[in-house]
Motif scaffolding. Structure first.
Motif, PDB file in Angstrom:
ATOM      1  N   PHE A 115       0.656  -0.954   0.005  1.00  0.00           N
ATOM      2  CA  PHE A 115      -0.074  -0.084  -0.164  1.00  0.00           C
ATOM      3  C   PHE A 115       0.637   1.190  -0.367  1.00  0.00           C
ATOM      4  CE2 PHE A 115      -1.588   3.481   2.844  1.00  0.00           C
ATOM      5  CZ  PHE A 115      -3.303   3.754   1.617  1.00  0.00           C
ATOM      6  N   ILE A 159      -9.616  -0.516  -0.859  1.00  0.00           N
ATOM      7  CA  ILE A 159      -9.949  -0.979   0.387  1.00  0.00           C
ATOM      8  C   ILE A 159      -9.993   0.489   1.390  1.00  0.00           C
ATOM      9  CG2 ILE A 159     -10.278  -1.830   3.170  1.00  0.00           C
ATOM     10  CD1 ILE A 159      -9.008  -4.223   1.173  1.00  0.00           C
ATOM     11  N   TYR A 160      -9.007   1.185   1.540  1.00  0.00           N
ATOM     12  CA  TYR A 160      -9.052   2.326   2.294  1.00  0.00           C
ATOM     13  C   TYR A 160      -9.709   3.637   1.565  1.00  0.00           C
ATOM     14  CZ  TYR A 160      -7.359   6.655   2.739  1.00  0.00           C
ATOM     15  OH  TYR A 160      -6.705   8.430   2.734  1.00  0.00           O
ATOM     16  N   SER A 176     -16.649  -1.426   1.738  1.00  0.00           N
ATOM     17  CA  SER A 176     -14.864  -1.733   1.973  1.00  0.00           C
ATOM     18  C   SER A 176     -14.909  -2.469   2.857  1.00  0.00           C
ATOM     19  CB  SER A 176     -14.393  -0.196   3.104  1.00  0.00           C
ATOM     20  OG  SER A 176     -13.065  -0.421   3.117  1.00  0.00           O
ATOM     21  N   SER A 177     -14.851  -3.408   3.763  1.00  0.00           N
ATOM     22  CA  SER A 177     -15.181  -3.652   5.013  1.00  0.00           C
ATOM     23  C   SER A 177     -15.734  -5.559   3.868  1.00  0.00           C
ATOM     24  CB  SER A 177     -16.746  -4.107   5.810  1.00  0.00           C
ATOM     25  OG  SER A 177     -15.876  -3.099   6.491  1.00  0.00           O
ATOM     26  N   VAL A 215      -5.172  -2.660  -1.023  1.00  0.00           N
ATOM     27  CA  VAL A 215      -5.625  -2.220   0.147  1.00  0.00           C
ATOM     28  C   VAL A 215      -5.988  -0.665  -0.376  1.00  0.00           C
ATOM     29  CG1 VAL A 215      -4.757  -1.186   2.155  1.00  0.00           C
ATOM     30  CG2 VAL A 215      -4.083  -3.758   1.430  1.00  0.00           C
ATOM     31  N   PHE A 240     -18.559   2.476   4.079  1.00  0.00           N
ATOM     32  CA  PHE A 240     -17.874   1.731   5.220  1.00  0.00           C
ATOM     33  C   PHE A 240     -18.262   0.426   5.007  1.00  0.00           C
ATOM     34  CE2 PHE A 240     -17.767   5.053   7.491  1.00  0.00           C
ATOM     35  CZ  PHE A 240     -16.340   5.960   7.000  1.00  0.00           C
ATOM     36  N   GLY A 298     -13.618   3.040   1.528  1.00  0.00           N
ATOM     37  CA  GLY A 298     -13.737   3.547   2.748  1.00  0.00           C
ATOM     38  C   GLY A 298     -13.125   5.258   3.664  1.00  0.00           C
ATOM     39  N   PHE A 299     -12.449   5.747   3.383  1.00  0.00           N
ATOM     40  CA  PHE A 299     -12.154   6.618   3.497  1.00  0.00           C
ATOM     41  C   PHE A 299     -12.490   8.189   3.085  1.00  0.00           C
ATOM     42  CE2 PHE A 299     -10.413   3.580   7.005  1.00  0.00           C
ATOM     43  CZ  PHE A 299     -10.785   4.520   7.894  1.00  0.00           C
ATOM     44  N   SER A 333     -12.598  -6.562   1.809  1.00  0.00           N
ATOM     45  CA  SER A 333     -11.403  -6.384   3.219  1.00  0.00           C
ATOM     46  C   SER A 333     -11.444  -8.055   3.130  1.00  0.00           C
ATOM     47  CB  SER A 333     -11.705  -6.240   4.357  1.00  0.00           C
ATOM     48  OG  SER A 333     -11.306  -4.766   4.036  1.00  0.00           O
TER      49      SER A 333
END
Lengths: 285, 290
Positions: B227, B249-250, B262-263, B246, B259, B253-254, B266
């Motif tokens: 990452f 995913i980040y 994104s989970s 990764v 959320f 989510g962000f 993951s």
């Protein structure tokens, strides 16, 4: 352990050895170039850094101006302080909790030990990168976003270190402890005055690796801090990079300043670091 | 009574670790799994279970597949040189040439740096107009290369930086393993008339197999989780060509504030890691059984 020099009866300066030496010197030089060039850039004036980038002998001469600027204007000292506080806390908590737990797994037969141990082994393959979203939500709920504890706690335990320490404790002869126990010493007392002193080298290795990992960690502190005053060095530097923009000398001076503490750590603990990797294969990144 | 004392003592020792372990690993892992079945966003909208919708969406999301593909490609490109070159370096250093500490220091130093510092060094090296690499190329009359902006070379640039940064760890593992090969084996082989290269392939490399397996296992898992350096060097660009899983995913989510989604990614990625780990475990066990 270390084989030094050439084998007897072999010409130390045979053609093939000289060739190997040249190849090695070339590769090592290649590896050192990014360092050397960054140091050189950091010692130039901003004008030279941007204009005569390849020059080894810049028109304005060498100076520490970029370092002075970065240290006085930037937040680097406070980021370094944040990094130091959080890394030391992470190291102390991780080493203490791993040593205690490792000892329990190695020497105490307690109820629930097997399933706790199995859970730790299973947890080793969970990459912490995958937990950033739920962890961040948890930090919000605990009010730990933008606090030292928010940076520290999720990094302050290491299942792999528990296993490494357990393996080490397994090798300590049981008789040493039994003698102390017969004399009436408590478990904690035995752990503290018999086991820990014998484990100094491995504890040092674990501590160094945890410290380096914590000092260099980027993703978690980056997520859990938004307040510039609470950032750790790696996170803060990322903001410097965009803020300074074209100021190459200052950029490189910040990078060198951030790298220095670990270079010092390495020079002091070279042997433990190399032995730690060699014997246990742990590290990180 | 005695047994109860043992249990009490055991838990007294294990509790400080167990509390952190449960609070910051088990709980987020379970909570993340729950989130992956919800439509949770920043505002809390869409919370409540939505079944496998996130997983279904992820499996048909071209960006997810693209970042997964990038990650696998990065893993292939980085793992091979990180194993082969680190072995070559260790073999060279182990010849007993003078200056051993200097070689060790040169190859290992970068491993100690924070990713941010590594990226600062290399952004400067790769700078298209002022960078050292293009500067040297120009001296030989070669055209400048847009190392981080050209979609054809960006991944290669990231791999080169990673190689420089992380090779020291594998190098030290190989060096330690080489020093554990008993000297007599070489003497015996030499008496039997085996030359240096013959010794390398019939003694050294087979003896290093456990180390190679260890390095390969650690390296593949580390590369899959890439990452930092990519995010900071290219931000996943150009045109998403280097975006890792990764990072995806980040971002979901962000920056996308999804959320739940994104989970779910993951957990899909975690499933992949479990499969890779099991495959490696099987492979290693079969090899050592054979």
């Amino acid at each position: 352990m270390i084989k030094q020099g050439h084998k007897p009866g072999e010409n130390p300066w045979s053609l093939s050895r000289i060739a190997a030496l040249l190849v090695l010197a070339f590769l090592a030089a290649t590896w050192l170039v990014p360092f050397a060039w960054s140091v050189l850039t950091s010692l130039k004036s901003e004008a030279d850094a941007g204009a005569s980038t390849l020059s080894l002998n810049p028109p304005d001469g060498l100076s520490f101006a970029a370092y002075r600027k970065v240290l006085s204007a930037g937040d680097i000292p406070s980021w370094a302080w944040n990094s130091l506080i959080t890394s030391v806390a992470i190291t102390v908590i991780t080493v203490a909790t791993s040593a205690l737990a490792g000892y329990a797994f190695s020497r105490v037969n307690f109820k629930g030990k097997r399933w706790l141990y199995a859970a730790i082994i299973a947890a080793i393959i969970i990459p912490p990168q995958l937990l950033i979203v739920p962890l961040f939500r948890q930090m919000l709920a605990f009010n730990l976003v933008d606090t030292y504890w928010g940076i520290i706690l999720p990094q302050a335990f290491a299942p792999a270190m528990v296993l490494i320490l357990k393996r080490f404790f397994d090798q300590i002869p049981l008789e040493l402890e039994e003698a102390a126990r017969v004399d009436g010493a408590s478990r904690l007392r035995v752990f503290w005055s018999v086991v820990l002193p014998l484990s100094r080298p491995i504890l040092a290795a674990v501590a160094i690796f945890v410290f380096i990992g914590a000092w260099n960690n980027f993703l978690w502190p980056f997520i859990v801090t938004t307040d510039a005053h609470l950032m750790t060095l790696p996170v803060g530097l990322q903001t410097v990079k965009s803020a300074y923009g074209l100021q190459y000398a200052q950029n490189m001076a910040s990078a060198i300043l951030a790298a220095l503490p670990l270079v010092v750590v390495f020079l002091f603990f070279q042997r433990q670091i190399i032995k730690g990797i060699a014997t246990t294969g742990f590290g990180g990144q | 009574m005695r047994k109860r004392d043992e249990t009490l003592a055991g838990w007294a020792f294990a509790t400080p670790f167990a509390v952190l372990f449960v609070l910051f690993l088990v709980v987020p892992a379970v909570y993340g799994l729950y989130l992956s079945f919800t439509g949770e966003t920043l505002t809390g909208a869409g919370s409540g279970l939505i079944g496998f919708a996130n997983y279904g969406e992820a499996l048909t999301d071209p960006d997810m597949w693209k970042s997964l593909g990038n990650t696998l490609w990065f893993t292939v490109l980085s793992t091979i040189p990180l194993v082969v070159l680190s072995l070559a370096l260790a073999l060279l250093v182990n010849l007993g040439l003078p200056g051993r500490w200097l070689w060790r220091l040169s190859f290992f130093m970068p491993y100690l740096l924070a990713s941010t510092v590594v990226v600062m060094f290399w952004s400067w090296m790769y700078n298209p107009t002022l960078g050292l690499i293009n500067g040297v190329l120009a001296k030989f009359g070669a055209a400048p290369v847009a190392w981080l902006q050209d979609p054809k070379v960006a991944m290669l640039s990231v791999v080169i930086t990673t190689l420089w940064w992380t090779i020291g760890f594998n190098f030290l593992l190989y060096l330690a393993a080489l020093q554990n090969i008993p000297e007599q084996q070489f003497e015996a082989a030499a008496i039997d008339g085996a030359g240096k290269w013959r010794q390398l392939f019939s003694i050294v490399i087979p003896q290093l197999t456990p180390t190679t397996m260890l390095i390969l296992t650690l390296q593949i898992l580390a590369s899959l989780k890439v990452f930092d350096q990519i995010y900071m060097l290219t931000n996943g660009g150009p045109a998403g060509k280097t975006r890792s899983i990764v990072q995806y995913i980040y971002e979901s989510g962000f920056t996308g504030y999804r959320f739940g989604y994104s989970s779910a990614i993951s957990y899909l990625f975690f499933a992949l890691i479990v499969v890779v780990s099991l495959a490696q475990y099987k492979l290693i066990n079969r090899r050592s059984a054979a």
